[in-house]
Motif scaffolding. Sequence first.
Motif, mmCIF file in Angstrom:
data_model
loop_
_atom_site.group_PDB
_atom_site.id
_atom_site.type_symbol
_atom_site.label_atom_id
_atom_site.label_comp_id
_atom_site.label_asym_id
_atom_site.label_seq_id
_atom_site.Cartn_x
_atom_site.Cartn_y
_atom_site.Cartn_z
ATOM 1 N N ILE A 273 0.848 -1.190 0.000
ATOM 2 C CA ILE A 273 0.000 0.000 0.000
ATOM 3 C C ILE A 273 0.882 1.238 0.000
ATOM 4 O O ILE A 273 1.511 1.577 1.001
ATOM 5 N N THR A 274 0.946 1.897 -1.130
ATOM 6 C CA THR A 274 1.745 3.120 -1.253
ATOM 7 C C THR A 274 0.911 4.310 -1.715
ATOM 8 O O THR A 274 1.380 5.439 -1.676
ATOM 9 N N LYS A 275 -0.320 4.021 -2.166
ATOM 10 C CA LYS A 275 -1.238 5.084 -2.593
ATOM 11 C C LYS A 275 -2.661 4.651 -2.269
ATOM 12 O O LYS A 275 -2.922 3.472 -1.992
ATOM 13 N N ALA A 276 -3.580 5.606 -2.282
ATOM 14 C CA ALA A 276 -4.951 5.322 -1.873
ATOM 15 C C ALA A 276 -5.601 4.245 -2.737
ATOM 16 O O ALA A 276 -6.357 3.399 -2.247
ATOM 17 N N GLU A 277 -5.295 4.246 -4.040
ATOM 18 C CA GLU A 277 -5.906 3.276 -4.959
ATOM 19 C C GLU A 277 -5.541 1.839 -4.614
ATOM 20 O O GLU A 277 -6.258 0.896 -4.985
ATOM 21 N N ASP A 278 -4.445 1.648 -3.884
ATOM 22 C CA ASP A 278 -4.030 0.297 -3.492
ATOM 23 C C ASP A 278 -4.984 -0.321 -2.477
ATOM 24 O O ASP A 278 -4.892 -1.520 -2.180
ATOM 25 N N LEU A 279 -5.900 0.478 -1.938
ATOM 26 C CA LEU A 279 -6.847 -0.029 -0.946
ATOM 27 C C LEU A 279 -7.998 -0.802 -1.575
ATOM 28 O O LEU A 279 -8.758 -1.465 -0.859
ATOM 29 N N ASN A 280 -8.157 -0.718 -2.890
ATOM 30 C CA ASN A 280 -9.198 -1.503 -3.546
ATOM 31 C C ASN A 280 -9.004 -2.986 -3.218
ATOM 32 O O ASN A 280 -7.899 -3.522 -3.345
ATOM 33 N N ASP A 281 -10.104 -3.619 -2.767
ATOM 34 C CA ASP A 281 -10.110 -5.034 -2.376
ATOM 35 C C ASP A 281 -9.322 -5.307 -1.094
ATOM 36 O O ASP A 281 -9.061 -6.466 -0.762
ATOM 37 N N LYS A 282 -8.939 -4.244 -0.366
ATOM 38 C CA LYS A 282 -8.304 -4.412 0.941
ATOM 39 C C LYS A 282 -9.226 -3.869 2.022
ATOM 40 O O LYS A 282 -10.180 -3.132 1.744
ATOM 41 N N THR B 89 -15.534 10.934 8.128
ATOM 42 C CA THR B 89 -15.519 11.542 6.794
ATOM 43 C C THR B 89 -14.267 11.126 6.025
ATOM 44 O O THR B 89 -14.280 11.085 4.794
ATOM 45 N N SER B 90 -13.193 10.808 6.755
ATOM 46 C CA SER B 90 -11.965 10.352 6.102
ATOM 47 C C SER B 90 -12.205 9.059 5.346
ATOM 48 O O SER B 90 -11.773 8.900 4.188
ATOM 49 N N ALA B 91 -12.875 8.105 5.992
ATOM 50 C CA ALA B 91 -13.142 6.822 5.346
ATOM 51 C C ALA B 91 -14.048 7.000 4.140
ATOM 52 O O ALA B 91 -13.833 6.379 3.090
ATOM 53 N N LEU C 273 -11.572 7.618 -3.957
ATOM 54 C CA LEU C 273 -10.238 7.119 -4.261
ATOM 55 C C LEU C 273 -10.159 5.605 -4.455
ATOM 56 O O LEU C 273 -9.427 5.129 -5.319
ATOM 57 N N ALA C 274 -10.861 4.858 -3.617
ATOM 58 C CA ALA C 274 -10.796 3.395 -3.694
ATOM 59 C C ALA C 274 -12.189 2.817 -3.439
ATOM 60 O O ALA C 274 -12.480 2.304 -2.360
ATOM 61 N N PRO C 275 -13.076 2.896 -4.435
ATOM 62 C CA PRO C 275 -14.474 2.476 -4.245
ATOM 63 C C PRO C 275 -14.650 0.995 -3.907
ATOM 64 O O PRO C 275 -15.675 0.610 -3.356
ATOM 65 N N LYS C 276 -13.648 0.177 -4.206
ATOM 66 C CA LYS C 276 -13.751 -1.248 -3.914
ATOM 67 C C LYS C 276 -13.138 -1.625 -2.563
ATOM 68 O O LYS C 276 -13.055 -2.804 -2.214
ATOM 69 N N ALA C 277 -12.716 -0.629 -1.802
ATOM 70 C CA ALA C 277 -12.172 -0.906 -0.474
ATOM 71 C C ALA C 277 -13.257 -1.495 0.422
ATOM 72 O O ALA C 277 -14.419 -1.082 0.370
ATOM 73 N N ASP C 278 -12.870 -2.437 1.254
ATOM 74 C CA ASP C 278 -13.787 -3.072 2.201
ATOM 75 C C ASP C 278 -13.711 -2.295 3.516
ATOM 76 O O ASP C 278 -12.796 -2.501 4.311
ATOM 77 N N LEU C 279 -14.658 -1.396 3.710
ATOM 78 C CA LEU C 279 -14.613 -0.501 4.864
ATOM 79 C C LEU C 279 -15.087 -1.199 6.130
ATOM 80 O O LEU C 279 -16.191 -1.732 6.195
ATOM 81 N N GLN C 280 -14.230 -1.182 7.151
ATOM 82 C CA GLN C 280 -14.548 -1.715 8.469
ATOM 83 C C GLN C 280 -14.650 -0.537 9.441
ATOM 84 O O GLN C 280 -13.672 0.219 9.588
#
Length: 285
Positions: A146-155, A164-166, A173-180
């Motif tokens: 993870i070096t940029k926001a887009e790397d959070l996709n599927d993480k 609001t940050s999440a 930035l990463a619409p496929k991120a799994d938000l917990q």
Amino acid sequence: MKLLKAGSAAAVIAALALTATACGGGEDEKSSGGSSGGSSGGGKKITIGIKFDQPGLALKKPDGTFAGFDVDVARYVARELGYQPDQIEFKKAPSAQREQLIKNGDVDFIVASYSINDKRKKEVDFAGPYFLAHQDLLVRADDDSITKAEDLNDKKLCSVTGSTSAQNVKEKLAPKADLQEFSSYSECLTGLENKTVDAITTDDSILAGYAAQPGQQGKFRLAGLSLSDEYYGIGLKKGDGRLRADVNAALKKLVQDGSWKKAVEANFGPAHYKNAPAPQVTEGS
């Protein structure tokens, strides 16, 4: 009251009347004491709102004392306003209650990672800013995926409920991120350490504070992203121009005499946090 000599009954009555008048004046002075009520200096105490649960910024320790960058700033400003440490009362100021605490007069001002924005400025005034934070990510030190926001996709991305940050990451930035979403960043940190989440997002100052805790040092790293600009200000009652001017003067001195830099290094240094320079005080100018 015992008189040394009583010349006459009239003298006694006059003396007692004078004593009663003096006591009455003392009670008036006492009742007008307490917090500064928007005026700087000289009050019996000053009440300052801070967070109680943010390591590095403002943390209430088990022994009841307080530590953190915001605490250092609050104490410095209070001293410049004429208050000694034992005249400061710290009051818990959760994010959702800050405006109401100020408007109710429950605090004289608030120093609590309080980002200045137009919505809040409709309800309260700000002095400062005194710090520039950026939304960032905290990841495990050994995770270089993870070096940029887009790397959070599927993480799995962790933040507190309603952050609001999440939402900024999830929506932009990463619409496929799994938000917990957890109730506290401490829970997120435990999840990051146990590898049940991959990253935490909020202001870099808050993340640095957690990473700098004893026992956590070296386990995590900040990604070093600037996903937003968050200018921290000191919140105070709307229209109190005198207090704002005095607080602004104290903040300028804080930077000029080196105290700002010392406070940053003491509270965030162990996390190797690359902070932005002290921002220029602009509110109310």
